[in-house]
Design a protein around this motif. Structure first.
Motif, PDB file in Angstrom:
ATOM      1  N   LYS A  20       0.835  -1.202   0.000  1.00  0.00           N
ATOM      2  CA  LYS A  20       0.000   0.000   0.000  1.00  0.00           C
ATOM      3  C   LYS A  20       0.863   1.242   0.000  1.00  0.00           C
ATOM      4  CE  LYS A  20      -1.416   2.157   3.612  1.00  0.00           C
ATOM      5  NZ  LYS A  20      -1.935   2.582   4.922  1.00  0.00           N
ATOM      6  N   THR A  21       0.423   2.260  -0.741  1.00  0.00           N
ATOM      7  CA  THR A  21       0.971   3.598  -0.554  1.00  0.00           C
ATOM      8  C   THR A  21      -0.148   4.613  -0.717  1.00  0.00           C
ATOM      9  OG1 THR A  21       2.615   5.227  -1.256  1.00  0.00           O
ATOM     10  CG2 THR A  21       1.727   3.827  -2.991  1.00  0.00           C
ATOM     11  N   LYS A  22      -0.148   5.582   0.150  1.00  0.00           N
ATOM     12  CA  LYS A  22      -1.075   6.705  -0.017  1.00  0.00           C
ATOM     13  C   LYS A  22      -0.452   7.646  -1.026  1.00  0.00           C
ATOM     14  CE  LYS A  22      -3.912   9.560   3.016  1.00  0.00           C
ATOM     15  NZ  LYS A  22      -4.106   9.956   4.430  1.00  0.00           N
ATOM     16  N   ILE A  23      -1.228   8.141  -1.986  1.00  0.00           N
ATOM     17  CA  ILE A  23      -0.645   9.042  -2.985  1.00  0.00           C
ATOM     18  C   ILE A  23      -1.280  10.425  -2.966  1.00  0.00           C
ATOM     19  CG2 ILE A  23       0.218   7.232  -4.527  1.00  0.00           C
ATOM     20  CD1 ILE A  23      -2.253   7.869  -6.365  1.00  0.00           C
ATOM     21  N   ALA A  24      -2.370  10.599  -2.210  1.00  0.00           N
ATOM     22  CA  ALA A  24      -2.951  11.940  -2.073  1.00  0.00           C
ATOM     23  C   ALA A  24      -3.725  12.026  -0.768  1.00  0.00           C
ATOM     24  CB  ALA A  24      -3.865  12.276  -3.251  1.00  0.00           C
ATOM     25  N   GLU A  25      -3.706  13.203  -0.195  1.00  0.00           N
ATOM     26  CA  GLU A  25      -4.428  13.492   1.059  1.00  0.00           C
ATOM     27  C   GLU A  25      -5.251  14.749   0.814  1.00  0.00           C
ATOM     28  OE1 GLU A  25      -3.948  12.233   4.528  1.00  0.00           O
ATOM     29  OE2 GLU A  25      -5.615  13.587   4.947  1.00  0.00           O
ATOM     30  N   GLY A  26      -6.573  14.611   0.870  1.00  0.00           N
ATOM     31  CA  GLY A  26      -7.434  15.770   0.631  1.00  0.00           C
ATOM     32  C   GLY A  26      -7.170  16.434  -0.715  1.00  0.00           C
ATOM     33  N   GLY A  27      -6.844  15.600  -1.709  1.00  0.00           N
ATOM     34  CA  GLY A  27      -6.598  16.122  -3.043  1.00  0.00           C
ATOM     35  C   GLY A  27      -5.171  16.589  -3.284  1.00  0.00           C
ATOM     36  N   ARG A  28      -4.368  16.643  -2.237  1.00  0.00           N
ATOM     37  CA  ARG A  28      -2.968  17.058  -2.383  1.00  0.00           C
ATOM     38  C   ARG A  28      -2.076  15.846  -2.584  1.00  0.00           C
ATOM     39  NH1 ARG A  28      -0.900  22.306   0.317  1.00  0.00           N
ATOM     40  NH2 ARG A  28       1.026  21.164   0.037  1.00  0.00           N
ATOM     41  N   LYS A  29      -1.288  15.902  -3.651  1.00  0.00           N
ATOM     42  CA  LYS A  29      -0.427  14.776  -3.991  1.00  0.00           C
ATOM     43  C   LYS A  29       0.625  14.530  -2.904  1.00  0.00           C
ATOM     44  CE  LYS A  29       2.000  13.121  -8.153  1.00  0.00           C
ATOM     45  NZ  LYS A  29       3.426  12.932  -7.852  1.00  0.00           N
ATOM     46  N   LEU A  30       0.865  13.277  -2.593  1.00  0.00           N
ATOM     47  CA  LEU A  30       1.889  12.895  -1.621  1.00  0.00           C
ATOM     48  C   LEU A  30       2.991  12.106  -2.313  1.00  0.00           C
ATOM     49  CD1 LEU A  30      -0.324  11.440   1.283  1.00  0.00           C
ATOM     50  CD2 LEU A  30       0.722  13.713   1.187  1.00  0.00           C
ATOM     51  N   ARG A  31       4.164  12.122  -1.711  1.00  0.00           N
ATOM     52  CA  ARG A  31       5.227  11.254  -2.203  1.00  0.00           C
ATOM     53  C   ARG A  31       4.900   9.813  -1.821  1.00  0.00           C
ATOM     54  NH1 ARG A  31      11.723  12.144  -1.419  1.00  0.00           N
ATOM     55  NH2 ARG A  31      12.340  10.393  -2.757  1.00  0.00           N
ATOM     56  N   LYS A  32       5.081   8.907  -2.771  1.00  0.00           N
ATOM     57  CA  LYS A  32       4.802   7.494  -2.498  1.00  0.00           C
ATOM     58  C   LYS A  32       5.704   6.945  -1.405  1.00  0.00           C
ATOM     59  CE  LYS A  32       3.556   5.884  -7.126  1.00  0.00           C
ATOM     60  NZ  LYS A  32       4.195   5.259  -8.320  1.00  0.00           N
ATOM     61  N   CYS A  33       5.142   6.044  -0.625  1.00  0.00           N
ATOM     62  CA  CYS A  33       5.944   5.304   0.356  1.00  0.00           C
ATOM     63  C   CYS A  33       5.332   3.907   0.470  1.00  0.00           C
ATOM     64  CB  CYS A  33       5.937   6.043   1.694  1.00  0.00           C
ATOM     65  SG  CYS A  33       6.988   5.300   2.919  1.00  0.00           S
ATOM     66  N   TRP A  34       5.761   3.024  -0.409  1.00  0.00           N
ATOM     67  CA  TRP A  34       5.195   1.671  -0.435  1.00  0.00           C
ATOM     68  C   TRP A  34       5.555   0.911   0.838  1.00  0.00           C
ATOM     69  CZ3 TRP A  34       1.698  -0.141  -3.765  1.00  0.00           C
ATOM     70  CH2 TRP A  34       1.596   0.421  -5.036  1.00  0.00           C
ATOM     71  N   ALA A  35       4.587   0.229   1.410  1.00  0.00           N
ATOM     72  CA  ALA A  35       4.842  -0.629   2.571  1.00  0.00           C
ATOM     73  C   ALA A  35       3.778  -1.716   2.613  1.00  0.00           C
ATOM     74  CB  ALA A  35       4.802   0.191   3.856  1.00  0.00           C
ATOM     75  N   SER A  36       4.138  -2.818   3.214  1.00  0.00           N
ATOM     76  CA  SER A  36       3.182  -3.899   3.393  1.00  0.00           C
ATOM     77  C   SER A  36       2.170  -3.502   4.461  1.00  0.00           C
ATOM     78  CB  SER A  36       3.937  -5.161   3.817  1.00  0.00           C
ATOM     79  OG  SER A  36       3.034  -6.220   3.940  1.00  0.00           O
ATOM     80  N   SER A  37       0.908  -3.846   4.209  1.00  0.00           N
ATOM     81  CA  SER A  37      -0.151  -3.494   5.158  1.00  0.00           C
ATOM     82  C   SER A  37      -1.142  -4.647   5.258  1.00  0.00           C
ATOM     83  CB  SER A  37      -0.858  -2.228   4.659  1.00  0.00           C
ATOM     84  OG  SER A  37      -1.861  -1.802   5.557  1.00  0.00           O
TER      85      SER A  37
END
Ligand code: I3S
Length: 126
Positions: A20-37
Motif C-alpha cells: 500500500k501507498t497513499k498518494i494523495a491526502e485531501g486532493g494534495r499529492k503525496l510522495r509514495k511510500c510503499w509498505a506492506s499493510s
C-alpha cells in the motif's frame, strides 16, 4: 466465515496483506511510500493495520487499525500510469484521499478489487 470487526457489528468481508501507498491526502499529492499493510474490509470501512508479517492471521480483538477509510462514495479503478508495478488498484475516497494497493499475485489483486467494488456498490443503495 463469521468473524467480526472490533465493534462487533460488522461482518469481515475480507482480510489480508497487500502493498500500500497513499498518494494523495485531501486532493494534495503525496510522495509514495510503499509498505506492506494488513487490510480488513468490514461494514462501510476499509481498515489498514500494521502488517502482522504473515505469522499470525489478524484477529478482531488483536489491535486497532492504523487508519480507516469510509467506502461511501469511494471509487476504485485499475491504476494505469500511476506505477511501474503490476496489478495495482487505485482507490479514492470522497474526501480526496488516494491509495495504491498492490499484490504480485493477479488473483489476490483481482479478489480485493472485486470485494471493495462490491461494498462500494452496496453502499450506493443503502
Ligand atoms: O511515481 P514514482 O515517483 O515513480 O514512484 C516511485 C518512487 O516512489 C520510488 O521512491 P523514490 O522516490 O524514493 O525513488 C519508489 O521506490 C518506487 O517504488 C515508486 O514507483 P513505483 O512504480 O514502484 O510505484
Amino acid at each position: 466465515s463469521s468473524s467480526h470487526s472490533p465493534d462487533g457489528l460488522h461482518r469481515v468481508e475480507k482480510s489480508g496483506q497487500l502493498n500500500k501507498t497513499k498518494i494523495a491526502e485531501g486532493g494534495r499529492k503525496l510522495r509514495k511510500c510503499w509498505a506492506s499493510s494488513w487490510l480488513v474490509l468490514a461494514g462501510n470501512s476499509l481498515m489498514f493495520y500494521k502488517d502482522p508479517k504473515g505469522a499470525a492471521a489478524w484477529t478482531p480483538s488483536s489491535s486497532r487499525p492504523e487508519s480507516s477509510v469510509d467506502l461511501r462514495g469511494a471509487r476504485i479503478d485499475w491504476a494505469r500510469d500511476l506505477s511501474s508495478k503490476r496489478n495495482v488498484i487505485h482507490f479514492r475516497t470522497v474526501t480526496g484521499n488516494e491509495y495504491l494497493l498492490q499484490s504480485d499475485s493477479e488473483t489476490v489483486s483481482q479478489e480485493w478489487y472485486q470485494a471493495i467494488k462490491g461494498v462500494i456498490r452496496r453502499l450506493v443503495t443503502t
